[in-house]
Design a protein around this motif. Sequence first.
Motif, mmCIF file in Angstrom:
data_model
loop_
_atom_site.group_PDB
_atom_site.id
_atom_site.type_symbol
_atom_site.label_atom_id
_atom_site.label_comp_id
_atom_site.label_asym_id
_atom_site.label_seq_id
_atom_site.Cartn_x
_atom_site.Cartn_y
_atom_site.Cartn_z
ATOM 1 N N SER A 137 54.807 58.712 39.575
ATOM 2 C CA SER A 137 54.195 60.037 39.614
ATOM 3 C C SER A 137 54.190 60.638 41.020
ATOM 4 O O SER A 137 53.768 61.776 41.208
ATOM 5 C CB SER A 137 52.770 59.988 39.054
ATOM 6 O OG SER A 137 52.029 59.000 39.718
ATOM 7 N N ASP A 138 54.668 59.885 42.015
ATOM 8 C CA ASP A 138 54.807 60.463 43.365
ATOM 9 C C ASP A 138 56.194 61.073 43.562
ATOM 10 O O ASP A 138 56.495 61.579 44.640
ATOM 11 C CB ASP A 138 54.561 59.388 44.427
ATOM 12 C CG ASP A 138 55.531 58.215 44.308
ATOM 13 O OD1 ASP A 138 56.105 58.016 43.214
ATOM 14 O OD2 ASP A 138 55.719 57.497 45.307
ATOM 15 N N ASP B 267 55.074 68.784 38.544
ATOM 16 C CA ASP B 267 55.050 68.062 39.826
ATOM 17 C C ASP B 267 53.611 67.999 40.346
ATOM 18 O O ASP B 267 52.690 68.484 39.687
ATOM 19 C CB ASP B 267 56.004 68.698 40.852
ATOM 20 C CG ASP B 267 55.602 70.126 41.208
ATOM 21 O OD1 ASP B 267 54.580 70.626 40.667
ATOM 22 O OD2 ASP B 267 56.306 70.762 42.010
ATOM 23 N N LYS B 268 53.422 67.331 41.488
ATOM 24 C CA LYS B 268 52.110 67.238 42.155
ATOM 25 C C LYS B 268 50.995 66.724 41.235
ATOM 26 O O LYS B 268 49.835 67.149 41.329
ATOM 27 C CB LYS B 268 51.709 68.595 42.738
ATOM 28 C CG LYS B 268 52.716 69.156 43.757
ATOM 29 C CD LYS B 268 52.138 70.355 44.493
ATOM 30 C CE LYS B 268 53.045 70.856 45.598
ATOM 31 N NZ LYS B 268 54.318 71.453 45.132
ATOM 32 N N LEU C 198 49.561 63.753 41.174
ATOM 33 C CA LEU C 198 48.521 63.009 41.898
ATOM 34 C C LEU C 198 47.527 63.958 42.545
ATOM 35 O O LEU C 198 46.320 63.727 42.517
ATOM 36 C CB LEU C 198 49.171 62.090 42.946
ATOM 37 C CG LEU C 198 49.985 60.935 42.355
ATOM 38 C CD1 LEU C 198 50.790 60.223 43.432
ATOM 39 C CD2 LEU C 198 49.076 59.946 41.629
ATOM 40 N N GLU C 199 48.045 65.064 43.121
ATOM 41 C CA GLU C 199 47.158 66.063 43.715
ATOM 42 C C GLU C 199 46.278 66.721 42.639
ATOM 43 O O GLU C 199 45.076 66.915 42.841
ATOM 44 C CB GLU C 199 47.965 67.157 44.430
ATOM 45 C CG GLU C 199 48.690 66.696 45.685
ATOM 46 C CD GLU C 199 50.113 66.191 45.428
ATOM 47 O OE1 GLU C 199 50.337 65.568 44.354
ATOM 48 O OE2 GLU C 199 50.987 66.412 46.277
ATOM 49 N N ARG C 200 46.877 67.034 41.505
ATOM 50 C CA ARG C 200 46.114 67.694 40.437
ATOM 51 C C ARG C 200 44.921 66.873 39.978
ATOM 52 O O ARG C 200 43.855 67.412 39.692
ATOM 53 C CB ARG C 200 46.999 67.913 39.202
ATOM 54 C CG ARG C 200 48.021 69.008 39.307
ATOM 55 C CD ARG C 200 48.939 68.915 38.077
ATOM 56 N NE ARG C 200 50.248 69.451 38.347
ATOM 57 C CZ ARG C 200 50.573 70.728 38.152
ATOM 58 N NH1 ARG C 200 49.688 71.572 37.672
ATOM 59 N NH2 ARG C 200 51.783 71.156 38.433
ATOM 60 N N GLY D 50 43.701 64.168 41.675
ATOM 61 C CA GLY D 50 42.958 63.582 42.790
ATOM 62 C C GLY D 50 42.988 62.066 42.827
ATOM 63 O O GLY D 50 41.986 61.415 43.129
ATOM 64 N N ASP E 102 45.347 58.416 44.052
ATOM 65 C CA ASP E 102 46.479 57.857 44.802
ATOM 66 C C ASP E 102 47.417 57.183 43.811
ATOM 67 O O ASP E 102 47.002 56.814 42.704
ATOM 68 C CB ASP E 102 45.992 56.821 45.825
ATOM 69 C CG ASP E 102 45.158 57.476 46.918
ATOM 70 O OD1 ASP E 102 45.457 58.639 47.271
ATOM 71 O OD2 ASP E 102 44.201 56.829 47.395
ATOM 72 N N ASP F 137 44.339 66.895 32.181
ATOM 73 C CA ASP F 137 44.704 68.028 33.039
ATOM 74 C C ASP F 137 45.731 68.940 32.349
ATOM 75 O O ASP F 137 45.572 70.166 32.326
ATOM 76 C CB ASP F 137 45.266 67.480 34.361
ATOM 77 C CG ASP F 137 45.705 68.586 35.309
ATOM 78 O OD1 ASP F 137 44.812 69.332 35.757
ATOM 79 O OD2 ASP F 137 46.914 68.700 35.578
#
Length: 426
Positions: free
Chosen positions: A156-157, A167-168, A170-172, A174, A176, A195
């Motif tokens: 997922s990175d 994409d993103k 992990l950011e969505r 929160g 690691d 999400d």
Amino acid sequence: MSSKQKNGVRYDRVEVNSRTYPWPTSPVVVICVDGSEPAYHERAIADGRMPFLEQMLERGSDLRADCVMPSFTNPNNLSIATGVPPAVHGICGNYFYDADADAEVMMNDPELLRAPTLFSEFSARGASVTVITAKDKLRRLLGRGLKGICFSAEKSDQLTVEDHGIDKVLERVGMDLPSVYSAELSELVLAAGVDVLERDRPELMYLSLTDYIQHKHAPGSKTANDFYAMMDGYLAQLDALGAVVVVTADHGMNAKSAADGSPQVIFLQTVLDGLTAGPLGTSTSRVVLPITDPYTVHHGALGSYATLHLPKGTDVDGVAAELRTLDGIEEVIGREDACRRFELPADRIGELVVIAERNTALGTSPDRHDVSGFTEPLRSHGGLTEQRVPFLVNRKITELPAGHRLRNFDAYWVATALASGQQPPN
Ligand code: ZN
Ligand code: ZN
């Protein structure tokens, strides 16, 4: 009934592999909790750790279903995704032995899949579809032909909108990037599912977890209960977002160890080499353990199912009779019978199928299984004793067709019916 217009065509149902699925009016989420022996959620509920699931089952449906044999991850995930058994979709393990090519072939390649998935067929008709897996090995098979979101937590990175539809992640959510051997890998699948459901409301969603926890921890243990308590929170969120949710599993899980905690294993290659070098045959045989994959830390490639390729001229019935005398063997079945009973593809199994009893695993020879990394007694699956899985739904099923044997691969058939205000059809 709901419908969808694409290129001027309106769909109110989709036919996939000779089964009919109504077009859902609310999102359908199927969660495959890898290795979820029913005792896991039962114990977690009894211990007060799954308050949401407890009340969901009071108003919904608390059923059990049979998974497909062998009770391994790939055959069952592909059955859930296609709605049909391995005889139709062709995926009967993590790898098979191609006798014509004399090669062991990993079954991760989408080319080996012989049937379309519900995901590709629904997305081709304009449905929004999201598939999230824990490990990357399943992603390519499940994603074949799918136009939508499809990614693994493991990678997922590395997501791009072009390749994964998102994409993103992990950011969505929160988080690691978790280790491939962790509870967090499954948590990331669930968090990303919530999400995406919140923002996109896809018609179909599939969330497939990993059985890392179940391979190490028995039902009711603190670690297992913590894992199921984590899951309970996400189930509550998916339910609150209005999805029809089916929680099932690819297979169960049992201890495969002796009283002293050491793995209880029958090494079939060792046994066979003794038999086929003697009066029952003349040359070498091959033991295929379809559980074998690149991720063996948690089971050492030891499960309760094997298929045997025997050299020409072998007395197959004689070998079967000898194997049946071994302690810990539940069944030894010829290819034709095995295909009939378990709906397997005949060209991807050997002359014999061997199934071990509940607490016994099957290996090749001792030197080919590294159990040195085991920190807990072996727990695994593959046999008939891991065929019973949960089938939990946040809606009431008031009727199933008379005499219907509920299977885990009925998940979308049940869920799409309920999500269009119907019951599963007769
Ligand atoms: Zn599995
Ligand atoms: Zn497993």
